[in-house]
Design a protein around this motif. Structure first.
Motif, PDB file in Angstrom:
ATOM      1  N   SER A 289     -14.890  11.986   1.244  1.00 15.30           N
ATOM      2  CA  SER A 289     -14.822  10.576   0.847  1.00 15.30           C
ATOM      3  C   SER A 289     -16.218  10.071   0.530  1.00 15.30           C
ATOM      4  O   SER A 289     -17.203  10.529   1.104  1.00 15.30           O
ATOM      5  CB  SER A 289     -14.231   9.740   1.977  1.00 15.30           C
ATOM      6  OG  SER A 289     -12.921  10.140   2.244  1.00 15.30           O
TER       7      SER A 289
ATOM      8  N   GLY B 139     -10.475  16.637   2.148  1.00 18.31           N
ATOM      9  CA  GLY B 139     -11.265  16.130   1.063  1.00 18.31           C
ATOM     10  C   GLY B 139     -12.485  15.386   1.561  1.00 18.31           C
ATOM     11  O   GLY B 139     -12.613  15.071   2.727  1.00 18.31           O
TER      12      GLY B 139
ATOM     13  N   TRP C  86      -1.720   7.887  11.957  1.00 14.74           N
ATOM     14  CA  TRP C  86      -2.001   9.192  11.352  1.00 14.74           C
ATOM     15  C   TRP C  86      -2.158  10.305  12.391  1.00 14.74           C
ATOM     16  O   TRP C  86      -2.193  11.476  12.044  1.00 14.74           O
ATOM     17  CB  TRP C  86      -3.247   9.094  10.478  1.00 14.74           C
ATOM     18  CG  TRP C  86      -4.440   8.559  11.207  1.00 14.74           C
ATOM     19  CD1 TRP C  86      -4.741   7.237  11.430  1.00 14.74           C
ATOM     20  CD2 TRP C  86      -5.465   9.307  11.842  1.00 14.74           C
ATOM     21  NE1 TRP C  86      -5.894   7.130  12.165  1.00 14.74           N
ATOM     22  CE2 TRP C  86      -6.360   8.387  12.427  1.00 14.74           C
ATOM     23  CE3 TRP C  86      -5.720  10.666  11.976  1.00 14.74           C
ATOM     24  CZ2 TRP C  86      -7.489   8.776  13.121  1.00 14.74           C
ATOM     25  CZ3 TRP C  86      -6.847  11.060  12.675  1.00 14.74           C
ATOM     26  CH2 TRP C  86      -7.720  10.130  13.240  1.00 14.74           C
TER      27      TRP C  86
ATOM     28  N   GLU D 163     -16.027   4.559   2.255  1.00 16.83           N
ATOM     29  CA  GLU D 163     -14.584   4.727   2.117  1.00 16.83           C
ATOM     30  C   GLU D 163     -14.040   5.534   3.289  1.00 16.83           C
ATOM     31  O   GLU D 163     -14.650   6.499   3.719  1.00 16.83           O
ATOM     32  CB  GLU D 163     -14.244   5.438   0.812  1.00 16.83           C
ATOM     33  CG  GLU D 163     -14.549   4.619  -0.418  1.00 16.83           C
ATOM     34  CD  GLU D 163     -14.097   5.317  -1.692  1.00 16.83           C
ATOM     35  OE1 GLU D 163     -13.309   6.271  -1.600  1.00 16.83           O
ATOM     36  OE2 GLU D 163     -14.548   4.900  -2.766  1.00 16.83           O
ATOM     37  N   CYS D 164     -12.881   5.143   3.757  1.00 14.02           N
ATOM     38  CA  CYS D 164     -12.234   5.862   4.853  1.00 14.02           C
ATOM     39  C   CYS D 164     -11.646   7.169   4.306  1.00 14.02           C
ATOM     40  O   CYS D 164     -11.039   7.173   3.233  1.00 14.02           O
ATOM     41  CB  CYS D 164     -11.117   5.000   5.444  1.00 14.02           C
ATOM     42  SG  CYS D 164     -10.472   5.603   7.011  1.00 14.02           S
ATOM     43  N   PRO D 165     -11.845   8.273   5.013  1.00 19.83           N
ATOM     44  CA  PRO D 165     -11.241   9.530   4.540  1.00 19.83           C
ATOM     45  C   PRO D 165      -9.720   9.454   4.590  1.00 19.83           C
ATOM     46  O   PRO D 165      -9.145   8.591   5.246  1.00 19.83           O
ATOM     47  CB  PRO D 165     -11.776  10.576   5.516  1.00 19.83           C
ATOM     48  CG  PRO D 165     -12.266   9.836   6.686  1.00 19.83           C
ATOM     49  CD  PRO D 165     -12.573   8.438   6.258  1.00 19.83           C
ATOM     50  N   ARG D 166      -9.084  10.369   3.909  1.00 24.04           N
ATOM     51  CA  ARG D 166      -7.621  10.426   3.907  1.00 24.04           C
ATOM     52  C   ARG D 166      -7.151  10.993   5.248  1.00 24.04           C
ATOM     53  O   ARG D 166      -7.047  12.215   5.425  1.00 24.04           O
ATOM     54  CB  ARG D 166      -7.140  11.266   2.723  1.00 24.04           C
ATOM     55  CG  ARG D 166      -7.365  10.569   1.384  1.00 24.04           C
ATOM     56  CD  ARG D 166      -6.911  11.399   0.214  1.00 24.04           C
ATOM     57  NE  ARG D 166      -7.715  12.594  -0.004  1.00 24.04           N
ATOM     58  CZ  ARG D 166      -8.886  12.628  -0.626  1.00 24.04           C
ATOM     59  NH1 ARG D 166      -9.401  11.511  -1.093  1.00 24.04           N
ATOM     60  NH2 ARG D 166      -9.530  13.753  -0.798  1.00 24.04           N
ATOM     61  N   LEU D 167      -6.877  10.128   6.162  1.00 25.51           N
ATOM     62  CA  LEU D 167      -6.539  10.521   7.524  1.00 25.51           C
ATOM     63  C   LEU D 167      -5.236  11.310   7.597  1.00 25.51           C
ATOM     64  O   LEU D 167      -5.043  12.121   8.501  1.00 25.51           O
ATOM     65  CB  LEU D 167      -6.479   9.280   8.420  1.00 25.51           C
ATOM     66  CG  LEU D 167      -7.788   8.488   8.481  1.00 25.51           C
ATOM     67  CD1 LEU D 167      -7.576   7.166   9.202  1.00 25.51           C
ATOM     68  CD2 LEU D 167      -8.885   9.294   9.138  1.00 25.51           C
ATOM     69  N   SER D 168      -4.371  11.104   6.645  1.00 21.84           N
ATOM     70  CA  SER D 168      -3.091  11.819   6.639  1.00 21.84           C
ATOM     71  C   SER D 168      -3.289  13.317   6.409  1.00 21.84           C
ATOM     72  O   SER D 168      -2.374  14.102   6.637  1.00 21.84           O
ATOM     73  CB  SER D 168      -2.173  11.251   5.557  1.00 21.84           C
ATOM     74  OG  SER D 168      -2.766  11.410   4.287  1.00 21.84           O
ATOM     75  N   GLU D 169      -4.474  13.718   5.985  1.00 25.60           N
ATOM     76  CA  GLU D 169      -4.761  15.128   5.737  1.00 25.60           C
ATOM     77  C   GLU D 169      -5.256  15.866   6.979  1.00 25.60           C
ATOM     78  O   GLU D 169      -5.543  17.055   6.909  1.00 25.60           O
ATOM     79  CB  GLU D 169      -5.780  15.264   4.608  1.00 25.60           C
ATOM     80  CG  GLU D 169      -5.245  14.813   3.263  1.00 25.60           C
ATOM     81  CD  GLU D 169      -6.261  14.965   2.151  1.00 25.60           C
ATOM     82  OE1 GLU D 169      -7.336  15.568   2.384  1.00 25.60           O
ATOM     83  OE2 GLU D 169      -5.983  14.476   1.046  1.00 25.60           O
ATOM     84  N   THR D 170      -5.383  15.175   8.093  1.00 24.36           N
ATOM     85  CA  THR D 170      -5.851  15.855   9.301  1.00 24.36           C
ATOM     86  C   THR D 170      -4.808  16.865   9.768  1.00 24.36           C
ATOM     87  O   THR D 170      -3.604  16.685   9.561  1.00 24.36           O
ATOM     88  CB  THR D 170      -6.135  14.857  10.443  1.00 24.36           C
ATOM     89  OG1 THR D 170      -4.947  14.133  10.731  1.00 24.36           O
ATOM     90  CG2 THR D 170      -7.262  13.903  10.077  1.00 24.36           C
TER      91      THR D 170
END
Length: 128
Positions: A3, A1, A38, A7-14
């Motif tokens: 950001s 996604g 993450w 805002e910090c990107p959704r690191l869990s999506e790496t």
């Protein structure tokens, strides 16, 4: 996604199958990586981190999750710009020694030499 700015990107999506390139602490936007939880311990890709604004100022452990780290002392240590440091972990060295580019690289970008390629350790001792 994607950001929004600041805002910090959704690191869990790496995706641990891919290389991950990131800035640990973005001074312009104020965004920083909160921790390295993450990053998968079982990753296939390398983690490549710009740590110029984080090194010596933030907890960057565990270092085993960082395969390549770059920084200079111009920010946190208050030194002059133009000097850079490159830290290569074992996984990064393994990649360098197993990858053969499909085109010639300028000497300044080559970190290996020989066939099969081996890390050019003399570069890290000041050889040019």
């Amino acid at each position: 996604g994607v950001s929004d700015y600041g805002e910090c990107p959704r690191l869990s999506e790496t995706d641990p199958k891919h290389d991950i390139i990131f800035t640990f602490n973005g001074t312009t936007s104020g965004v920083r990586v909160p921790n390295l939880d993450w990053i998968s311990d079982d990753r296939e890709g390398l983690t490549i981190c710009d740590a110029t604004s984080a090194i010596f100022a933030m907890d960057m452990s565990p270092w085993s999750k960082l395969d390549v780290v770059t920084y200079s002392w111009q920010k946190v240590l208050g030194g002059e710009g133009a000097h850079g440091v490159l830290i290569l972990g074992p996984r990064a060295i393994e990649r360098l020694e197993s990858y053969v580019p499909d085109r010639p690289l300028p000497k300044i970008f080559r970190l290996t030499k020989g066939s099969p390629p081996k890390l050019a350790r003399d570069i890290f001792r000041g050889a040019t």
